[in-house]
Design a protein around this motif. Structure first.
Motif, PDB file in Angstrom:
ATOM      1  N   ILE A 219      37.398  33.921  31.346  1.00  0.00           N
ATOM      2  CA  ILE A 219      36.112  33.289  31.326  1.00  0.00           C
ATOM      3  C   ILE A 219      35.758  32.647  29.694  1.00  0.00           C
ATOM      4  O   ILE A 219      34.898  31.835  29.752  1.00  0.00           O
ATOM      5  CB  ILE A 219      34.923  34.456  31.648  1.00  0.00           C
ATOM      6  CG1 ILE A 219      33.575  33.697  31.759  1.00  0.00           C
ATOM      7  CG2 ILE A 219      34.626  35.500  30.424  1.00  0.00           C
ATOM      8  CD1 ILE A 219      32.495  34.405  32.433  1.00  0.00           C
ATOM      9  N   PHE A 220      36.476  33.395  28.726  1.00  0.00           N
ATOM     10  CA  PHE A 220      36.401  32.916  27.535  1.00  0.00           C
ATOM     11  C   PHE A 220      36.749  31.282  27.309  1.00  0.00           C
ATOM     12  O   PHE A 220      36.154  30.570  26.752  1.00  0.00           O
ATOM     13  CB  PHE A 220      36.961  33.733  26.475  1.00  0.00           C
ATOM     14  CG  PHE A 220      37.057  33.394  25.109  1.00  0.00           C
ATOM     15  CD1 PHE A 220      35.785  33.798  24.319  1.00  0.00           C
ATOM     16  CD2 PHE A 220      37.659  32.408  24.436  1.00  0.00           C
ATOM     17  CE1 PHE A 220      35.786  33.040  23.025  1.00  0.00           C
ATOM     18  CE2 PHE A 220      37.747  32.190  22.998  1.00  0.00           C
ATOM     19  CZ  PHE A 220      36.486  32.530  22.421  1.00  0.00           C
ATOM     20  N   SER A 221      38.027  31.037  28.018  1.00  0.00           N
ATOM     21  CA  SER A 221      38.647  29.680  28.243  1.00  0.00           C
ATOM     22  C   SER A 221      37.589  28.841  28.898  1.00  0.00           C
ATOM     23  O   SER A 221      37.375  27.751  28.315  1.00  0.00           O
ATOM     24  CB  SER A 221      39.969  29.904  28.829  1.00  0.00           C
ATOM     25  OG  SER A 221      40.715  30.853  28.131  1.00  0.00           O
ATOM     26  N   ALA A 222      37.060  29.320  29.900  1.00  0.00           N
ATOM     27  CA  ALA A 222      36.027  28.302  30.813  1.00  0.00           C
ATOM     28  C   ALA A 222      34.938  28.004  29.917  1.00  0.00           C
ATOM     29  O   ALA A 222      34.252  26.969  29.971  1.00  0.00           O
ATOM     30  CB  ALA A 222      35.725  29.154  32.138  1.00  0.00           C
ATOM     31  N   ILE A 223      34.250  29.198  29.271  1.00  0.00           N
ATOM     32  CA  ILE A 223      33.239  28.834  28.339  1.00  0.00           C
ATOM     33  C   ILE A 223      33.407  27.777  27.073  1.00  0.00           C
ATOM     34  O   ILE A 223      32.687  26.952  26.955  1.00  0.00           O
ATOM     35  CB  ILE A 223      32.439  30.245  27.790  1.00  0.00           C
ATOM     36  CG1 ILE A 223      32.125  30.911  28.948  1.00  0.00           C
ATOM     37  CG2 ILE A 223      31.714  29.933  26.760  1.00  0.00           C
ATOM     38  CD1 ILE A 223      31.831  32.558  28.673  1.00  0.00           C
TER      39      ILE A 223
ATOM     40  N   GLY B 179      54.130  31.033  33.573  1.00  0.00           N
ATOM     41  CA  GLY B 179      53.108  30.368  32.330  1.00  0.00           C
ATOM     42  C   GLY B 179      52.045  29.594  32.604  1.00  0.00           C
ATOM     43  O   GLY B 179      51.184  28.977  31.601  1.00  0.00           O
ATOM     44  N   TYR B 180      51.807  29.316  34.048  1.00  0.00           N
ATOM     45  CA  TYR B 180      50.677  28.331  34.414  1.00  0.00           C
ATOM     46  C   TYR B 180      49.356  28.967  33.654  1.00  0.00           C
ATOM     47  O   TYR B 180      48.555  28.138  33.261  1.00  0.00           O
ATOM     48  CB  TYR B 180      50.517  28.406  35.798  1.00  0.00           C
ATOM     49  CG  TYR B 180      49.622  27.258  36.297  1.00  0.00           C
ATOM     50  CD1 TYR B 180      49.704  26.091  36.199  1.00  0.00           C
ATOM     51  CD2 TYR B 180      48.472  27.810  36.965  1.00  0.00           C
ATOM     52  CE1 TYR B 180      48.720  25.312  36.993  1.00  0.00           C
ATOM     53  CE2 TYR B 180      47.199  27.061  37.290  1.00  0.00           C
ATOM     54  CZ  TYR B 180      47.521  25.887  37.231  1.00  0.00           C
ATOM     55  OH  TYR B 180      46.757  24.838  37.783  1.00  0.00           O
ATOM     56  N   GLN B 181      49.011  30.087  33.797  1.00  0.00           N
ATOM     57  CA  GLN B 181      47.657  30.768  33.612  1.00  0.00           C
ATOM     58  C   GLN B 181      47.293  30.510  32.026  1.00  0.00           C
ATOM     59  O   GLN B 181      46.216  29.948  31.658  1.00  0.00           O
ATOM     60  CB  GLN B 181      47.497  32.043  33.947  1.00  0.00           C
ATOM     61  CG  GLN B 181      46.190  32.636  34.148  1.00  0.00           C
ATOM     62  CD  GLN B 181      46.160  34.072  34.536  1.00  0.00           C
ATOM     63  OE1 GLN B 181      47.037  34.898  34.448  1.00  0.00           O
ATOM     64  NE2 GLN B 181      45.015  34.257  35.314  1.00  0.00           N
ATOM     65  N   ILE B 182      48.413  30.999  31.227  1.00  0.00           N
ATOM     66  CA  ILE B 182      48.067  30.812  29.748  1.00  0.00           C
ATOM     67  C   ILE B 182      48.020  29.383  29.303  1.00  0.00           C
ATOM     68  O   ILE B 182      47.249  29.022  28.330  1.00  0.00           O
ATOM     69  CB  ILE B 182      48.973  31.854  28.897  1.00  0.00           C
ATOM     70  CG1 ILE B 182      48.541  31.619  27.490  1.00  0.00           C
ATOM     71  CG2 ILE B 182      50.437  31.077  29.018  1.00  0.00           C
ATOM     72  CD1 ILE B 182      47.338  32.182  27.161  1.00  0.00           C
TER      73      ILE B 182
ATOM     74  N   VAL C 237      43.985  35.346  25.599  1.00  0.00           N
ATOM     75  CA  VAL C 237      43.672  34.151  26.241  1.00  0.00           C
ATOM     76  C   VAL C 237      43.900  32.613  25.225  1.00  0.00           C
ATOM     77  O   VAL C 237      44.227  31.629  25.466  1.00  0.00           O
ATOM     78  CB  VAL C 237      42.187  33.804  26.686  1.00  0.00           C
ATOM     79  CG1 VAL C 237      42.133  34.694  28.061  1.00  0.00           C
ATOM     80  CG2 VAL C 237      41.117  33.999  25.675  1.00  0.00           C
ATOM     81  N   LEU C 238      43.829  33.316  23.963  1.00  0.00           N
ATOM     82  CA  LEU C 238      44.051  32.387  22.740  1.00  0.00           C
ATOM     83  C   LEU C 238      45.510  32.300  22.400  1.00  0.00           C
ATOM     84  O   LEU C 238      46.060  31.829  21.381  1.00  0.00           O
ATOM     85  CB  LEU C 238      43.311  32.516  21.862  1.00  0.00           C
ATOM     86  CG  LEU C 238      41.795  32.332  21.714  1.00  0.00           C
ATOM     87  CD1 LEU C 238      41.055  32.953  20.218  1.00  0.00           C
ATOM     88  CD2 LEU C 238      41.424  30.722  21.944  1.00  0.00           C
ATOM     89  N   LYS C 239      46.665  33.071  23.190  1.00  0.00           N
ATOM     90  CA  LYS C 239      47.789  33.448  22.817  1.00  0.00           C
ATOM     91  C   LYS C 239      48.294  33.998  21.474  1.00  0.00           C
ATOM     92  O   LYS C 239      49.157  33.713  20.744  1.00  0.00           O
ATOM     93  CB  LYS C 239      48.651  32.019  23.011  1.00  0.00           C
ATOM     94  CG  LYS C 239      49.934  32.398  23.661  1.00  0.00           C
ATOM     95  CD  LYS C 239      50.728  30.960  23.722  1.00  0.00           C
ATOM     96  CE  LYS C 239      51.390  30.421  22.566  1.00  0.00           C
ATOM     97  NZ  LYS C 239      52.563  31.241  21.836  1.00  0.00           N
ATOM     98  N   VAL C 240      46.877  34.640  20.976  1.00  0.00           N
ATOM     99  CA  VAL C 240      47.241  35.644  19.640  1.00  0.00           C
ATOM    100  C   VAL C 240      48.423  36.886  19.992  1.00  0.00           C
ATOM    101  O   VAL C 240      49.109  36.901  19.175  1.00  0.00           O
ATOM    102  CB  VAL C 240      46.136  35.934  19.213  1.00  0.00           C
ATOM    103  CG1 VAL C 240      46.355  36.776  17.925  1.00  0.00           C
ATOM    104  CG2 VAL C 240      45.201  34.571  18.517  1.00  0.00           C
ATOM    105  N   ILE C 241      48.032  37.436  21.072  1.00  0.00           N
ATOM    106  CA  ILE C 241      48.655  38.667  21.550  1.00  0.00           C
ATOM    107  C   ILE C 241      48.941  38.421  23.014  1.00  0.00           C
ATOM    108  O   ILE C 241      48.416  37.471  23.662  1.00  0.00           O
ATOM    109  CB  ILE C 241      48.133  39.767  21.318  1.00  0.00           C
ATOM    110  CG1 ILE C 241      46.599  39.782  22.190  1.00  0.00           C
ATOM    111  CG2 ILE C 241      47.719  40.273  19.841  1.00  0.00           C
ATOM    112  CD1 ILE C 241      45.768  41.135  22.031  1.00  0.00           C
ATOM    113  N   PRO C 242      49.990  39.083  23.628  1.00  0.00           N
ATOM    114  CA  PRO C 242      50.230  39.101  25.173  1.00  0.00           C
ATOM    115  C   PRO C 242      48.922  39.310  25.634  1.00  0.00           C
ATOM    116  O   PRO C 242      48.301  40.205  25.504  1.00  0.00           O
ATOM    117  CB  PRO C 242      51.355  40.175  25.257  1.00  0.00           C
ATOM    118  CG  PRO C 242      51.945  40.416  24.010  1.00  0.00           C
ATOM    119  CD  PRO C 242      50.830  40.028  22.837  1.00  0.00           C
TER     120      PRO C 242
END
Length: 411
Positions: free
Chosen positions: A304-308, A268-271, A365-370
């Protein structure tokens, strides 16, 4: 009014955004500034500005889709360079090649008139690409979807997505002899599910989801037998359950989607790092060079969306989502205004690819879906993804120009 004059103001705003963003990069790396920084700055500005100017001169179609993509590309390459200057320089090279392929695809669609008659070729090309992947492919992050040719890694499934759109457009809006075959739609469904089955063998379930989404969308619009739509949804449900039961990495992704916090130090580290990064950025971001995107594995690619969002803020993240919404909207608008049935379906299919893929990766990346392991079109680092996305955009650009009512090509 001339299209070039219409696009002049958006081009200037895009130019201003690039200058301001690159100025922040210069300030961040002022003490150890390298030659690559100048190459990225000058190369990006000239490439984007000149390609928009050239398109305004040669195309009478919807040139705003290219402007939208240029904004996405600019955000992406600036963030990639911030994370890794070497990858940023490589991305600029891929971007240059991708834009060249955009114009090549545009001219091919504009001047070749028999695209709707190539159904057997689309079918053979798809199976050939799948066979090539299964024979020569290497496993990456659980999926067999990359092949290496002369030191260059290529993802054939990215090409097959475009071929699938042409296959569906040829069936529903091209040569009528295939639609007149008894149970022709059933055979088409079997073909598409054979593609999805091969993607299951490759364990490339993210791409399989895109195939299913595009096929279902076009089937819903153009199928004459509504029972097939229900059959399609039923098969998809069975396939989703089977994927969960068969593949360990699918179960891991579902587990970390439902509750990643007990697994924060391993699977679960990445998410969790993605969620931390987005929350750390707040509305306006920490500033370019002042965040920690390296804490997220594959921050230049899948995340990359999270980094931005961390360094440029949630408002920039919302802006990216709105840009994709505008791109899909204008793609649908192109389809609705296109009189030629074949190119109308092509425009719909490519717009669906952009919409579905961006939703899948941003939702992940927003944890809306897997998570699915896909790249964010035009934004993430990646050669094959960038080039094929620009090819698809060039096809959409060609489809935006008015054509006759015939079902095949320009006829």
């Amino acid at each position: 009014m001339n299209e070039g004059l219409i696009n002049k103001a958006p081009r200037k705003l895009l130019f201003l955004f690039e200058i301001l963003s690159l100025s922040l990069i210069f300030l961040y790396s002022w003490e150890g500034i390298q030659t690559e920084t100048y190459v990225i700055a000058v190369g990006l500005v000239l490439l984007i500005y000149f390609s928009n100017y050239l398109l305004g001169r040669i195309s009478k179609g919807d040139n705003y889709i290219f402007l939208i993509v240029c904004m996405l590309v600019s955000i992406g390459i600036i963030m990639i360079y911030r994370i890794s200057p070497d990858l940023g320089l490589k991305q600029l090279m891929w971007l240059t090649f991708g834009i060249a392929m955009f114009f090549a695809a545009y001219f091919a669609v504009r001047y070749i008139s028999f695209w709707g008659r190539l159904t057997p070729i689309y079918l053979l090309a798809s199976y050939a690409l799948f066979a090539l992947t299964l024979i020569m492919g290497s496993r990456t992050h659980g999926a067999i979807n990359w092949i290496t040719i002369s030191g260059v890694s290529v993802q054939p499934a990215e090409i097959t997505k475009i071929v699938l759109v042409f296959l569906l457009a040829a069936f529903y809006g091209g040569d009528e002899k295939y639609r007149k075959i008894k149970n022709g739609e059933v055979y088409l469904m079997i073909v598409v599910y054979s593609f999805i089955g091969l993607l299951f063998l490759q364990r490339d379930l993210g791409t399989a989801l895109i195939f299913f989404g595009v096929f279902t969308g076009l089937q819903y619009i153009y199928s004459q037998d509504r029972r097939l739509i229900w059959a399609n949804l039923g098969l998809a449900t069975v396939g989703g359950i089977a994927g969960y039961l068969i593949f360990d990495h699918v179960r891991v992704r579902v587990t970390t989607w439902l509750n990643p916090w007990p697994h924060i130090n391993d699977k679960g580290y990445q998410i969790t790092q993605s969620l931390f990064a987005i929350s750390e950025g707040g509305f306006f971001g920490t500033g370019l060079g002042r965040g920690n995107p390296s804490f997220i594995p594959l921050s230049y690619n899948d995340f990359i969306f999270s980094a931005i969002s961390e360094e440029m803020g949630i408002f920039t993240g919302i802006g990216i989502i709105m840009l994709f919404m505008l791109l899909v909207y204008r793609g649908f608008k192109i389809a609705l205004s296109q009189e030629n049935q074949f190119f109308r379906i092509v425009a719909l299919g490519i717009s669906m690819i952009f919409g579905i893929q961006s939703f899948i990766i941003i939702g992940g990346v927003l944890k809306v879906i897997p998570l699915t392991g896909l790249t964010l079109p035009f934004v993430s680092y990646g050669g094959t993804s960038v080039v094929t996305s620009f090819i698809a955009l060039g096809i959409l650009q060609g489809a935006s120009e008015k054509r006759g009512r015939g079902g095949i090509g320009n006829e």
